[in-house]
Design an enzyme around this catalytic site. Structure first.
Site, PDB file in Angstrom:
ATOM      1  N   ASP A 149       0.861  -1.185   0.000  1.00 31.76           N
ATOM      2  CA  ASP A 149       0.000   0.000   0.000  1.00 31.76           C
ATOM      3  C   ASP A 149       0.895   1.233   0.000  1.00 31.76           C
ATOM      4  OD1 ASP A 149      -1.802  -2.047   0.475  1.00 31.76           O
ATOM      5  OD2 ASP A 149      -3.003  -0.894   1.889  1.00 31.76           O
ATOM      6  N   LYS A 218      -6.793   3.149  -3.456  1.00 33.24           N
ATOM      7  CA  LYS A 218      -7.268   3.142  -2.070  1.00 33.24           C
ATOM      8  C   LYS A 218      -7.513   4.579  -1.638  1.00 33.24           C
ATOM      9  CE  LYS A 218      -5.301   1.882   2.465  1.00 33.24           C
ATOM     10  NZ  LYS A 218      -4.244   1.142   3.172  1.00 33.24           N
ATOM     11  N   LYS A 254     -10.197   0.135  -2.753  1.00 33.59           N
ATOM     12  CA  LYS A 254     -10.182  -0.124  -1.315  1.00 33.59           C
ATOM     13  C   LYS A 254     -10.468   1.161  -0.539  1.00 33.59           C
ATOM     14  CE  LYS A 254      -7.099  -1.418   2.485  1.00 33.59           C
ATOM     15  NZ  LYS A 254      -5.772  -1.887   2.910  1.00 33.59           N
TER      16      LYS A 254
END
Lengths: 318, 287
Positions: A149, A218, A254
């Site tokens: 991430d 995300k 996400k």
């Protein structure tokens, strides 16, 4: 790429022209549509299915300075068996930790099928040199992280230096490669929408991240408020849908941060189904970054199973 | 119309629930008609649903650490403050109780104020009476102290003010928080009492008042896994009482069985000690 988008990143000017050529977001319209979809009533068997799906989509997260090896091990145990007293509860998608704890998490989860995600690139601010960010990523990948991430450089993005952000994402994507592993680690690109100021910027950042090779986009780090709001998630889902139509490549989404209750999670699932369809209702394409959410999902699940309201005394702390 | 005198429209009170220090309507949107003892319409009261009960339990749980952690002296002061505020609204309570059919409404309000003052005095004394320094055969101080149980679900008796005060005060004075299901037939004074509580420095969520069907709400509270004790004093239906007690057994809630005491009599310590747990500490001495 043989798509018409192939040359977009040839220079800063073309990239800028492309991103600013994206249609603007109708702020009021996006807010209202997200709000309207949030009123859907999901009950009984549909709710039970939604809860199990949401559990399977959870990226169980601990990103605190005070994370200890013990806490990470406990969280990994919970990820593999969210409710030890009920084997019918599915396991979560992944755990998400800081890079130095990846090795520990991989060891603790060995063979359980739960993936290990690691934040990288000077999380959460992203304020460091590219060399440090690449090394940060490479070390996490070497330690066995299945997913990375990364955070984008919001300063560069807001200053209009899109090419720098693009090249940084591409460099991190390259660092996700692993010898002997065709696909390498999955790259999730954190846009930190709470710092992007406008919905137009969210749309541009989504496209930028996808063009640069991100496998997932995300919303947030969870350290900035507002985090994963419904309208922002809606805009990102629309970007993902349009990107698939334009390039044929499917990208996941996400939302993370601020999703604490089952109701929030189910609203997200409704949003996914109504925006991009069932193809994304799968942990491979949609994740929920959360820590306290899992307990609420488990309590609601138990309420459906027993008919009694559940209490937090009977579940482990986050 | 030749009438010259302007008729002023009456401004009536909307009776709502009291949850977490706020006065929301029922989540279900339902209400029911409350009538006087003679059958005249008085007002519409909110008819709480199980989700209101759940929200009330969450509010009570949230308020528990602060309230149980407050000093006994502070809790006593706040109870005394409730008595003061109740006294200030004496006329309103007399009117509401009279409509609900009370014979000597003024005496009932006085008794309710006195009951609050009586319990307020107990806040810092109950530990001395219910706790002890135990003699043990070893080099230890051995001390037992009473601790609050947690969130208590209370089904209030039919007596709309004195009965209600007599069941709520002993629960909260020791540091518990509660969810009260008010008298189904005469719920209006309980909501007015909630207005008193809301202006008495009592932290929001310590007392939550629900109005509506006892038969509908009580079983959900009795089964709720985040409720630590139930006071079934006001449950008139024997089958319902048994069902509630069975549901309460699932997580070993403390249960106070239904009863119809004389509310004007000396209450004793029973209602306080029923919702206290004893913690005993062994502390080494002589080192």
């Amino acid at each position: 790429m043989t798509t018409p988008l192939a040359d977009v990143a040839a220079s800063g000017a073309t990239l800028r022209a492309f991103l600013h050529g994206l249609p603007g977001v109708d702020r009021v319209g996006a807010d209202q549509r997200a709000k309207m979809l949030g009123t859907r009533s999901i009950k009984t068997t549909a709710k039970a299915e939604a809860i199990d799906l949401a559990i399977r989509m959870v990226d169980l997260t601990t990103l605190e300075g005070a994370d200890t090896p013990g806490k990470v091990r406990a969280m990994c145990a919970k990820a593999a068996h969210p409710d030890p007293s009920d084997p019918s509860v599915p396991k979560v998608a992944a755990v998400c930790v800081y890079p130095d704890l990846v090795g520990l998490a991989v060891e603790a989860l060995g063979g359980s099928g739960v993936k290990v995600a690691s934040v990288a690139t000077a999380f959460p601010s992203g304020r460091s040199s590219l060399e440090v960010k690449v090394a940060d990523t490479a070390l996490a990948v070497a330690a066995g992280a299945d997913e990375i991430d990364m955070v984008i450089d919001r300063g560069a993005f807001l200053a209009g230096d899109y090419l720098k952000v693009y090249e940084e994402i591409a460099a991190i994507k390259a660092a996700c490669a692993r010898p002997g592993d065709e696909h390498g680690a999955h790259l999730k690109v954190i846009l930190e929408t709470g710092e992007l100021a406008t919905y137009d910027n969210v749309r541009r950042a989504s496209w930028l991240a996808m063009l640069a090779g991100g496998d997932f986009i995300k919303t947030s780090t969870g350290k900035v408020q507002p985090a994963a709001t419904l309208p922002v998630t809606l805009i990102m889902l629309e970007a993902v849908r349009d990107f698939l139509a334009a390039t044929g490549r499917k990208v996941g989404v996400k939302p993370a941060g601020g999703i604490r209750t089952t109701k929030d999670a189910i609203k997200m699932l409704v949003l996914v189904n109504e925006t991009v369809g069932e193809g994304w209702l799968d942990p491979d394409w949609f994740r929920l970054g959360a820590s306290t959410l899992l307990n609420d999902l488990l309590m609601q699940r138990q309420k459906l199973a027993t008919g009694r309201y559940a209490g937090p005394d009977y579940f482990t702390l986050d | 119309m030749s009438k010259t005198e302007a008729v002023r429209l009456a401004v009536r009170k909307t009776y709502k629930l009291y949850i977490g220090g706020a006065f929301p309507r029922s989540e279900s949107g339902r209400s029911y008609a409350v009538t006087s003892s003679k059958g005249d319409f008085l007002a519409n009261a909110s008819k709480a649903s199980r989700k209101d009960a759940r929200d009330a339990v969450s509010a009570a749980r949230k308020a528990f650490p602060g309230w149980s952690g407050a000093t006994a002296y502070n809790r006593g002061q706040i109870l005394y403050r409730i008595a003061e505020m109740l006294e200030g609204r004496r006329a309103q309570f007399v009117a509401e109780l009279t409509e609900a059919g009370a014979k000597k409404a003024g005496d009932a309000v006085d008794a309710a104020v006195d009951r609050l003052v009586w319990y307020a005095g107990w806040s810092d004394k109950i530990t001395s009476v219910a706790g002890a320094a135990n003699p043990v055969a070893g080099p230890y101080f051995n001390i037992s102290t009473p601790e609050p149980t947690g969130v208590v679900a209370v089904v209030a008796p039919a007596d709309p003010l004195l009965g209600l005060v007599s069941v709520v005060a002993p629960v909260i004075v020791t540091g518990n928080t509660c969810v009260v299901v008010a008298s189904e037939r005469a719920p209006l004074p309980s909501i007015t009492l909630a207005e008193v509580l809301a202006t008495s420095d009592l932290p929001g969520g310590v007392v939550n008042v629900l109005t509506g069907s006892v038969k509908e709400i009580a079983p959900w509270l009795a089964a709720h896994m985040d409720v630590n004790a139930v006071d079934l004093t006001g449950v008139a239906d024997d089958d319902l009482a048994v069902a509630c007690e069975q549901a309460a057994a699932e997580n070993l809630k403390r249960v106070l069985r239904p009863s119809a005491p004389d509310w004007s009599a000396d209450p004793g310590l029973k209602r306080m000690t029923a919702f206290l747990e004893t913690k005993t500490v062994w502390h080494p001495t002589g080192f």
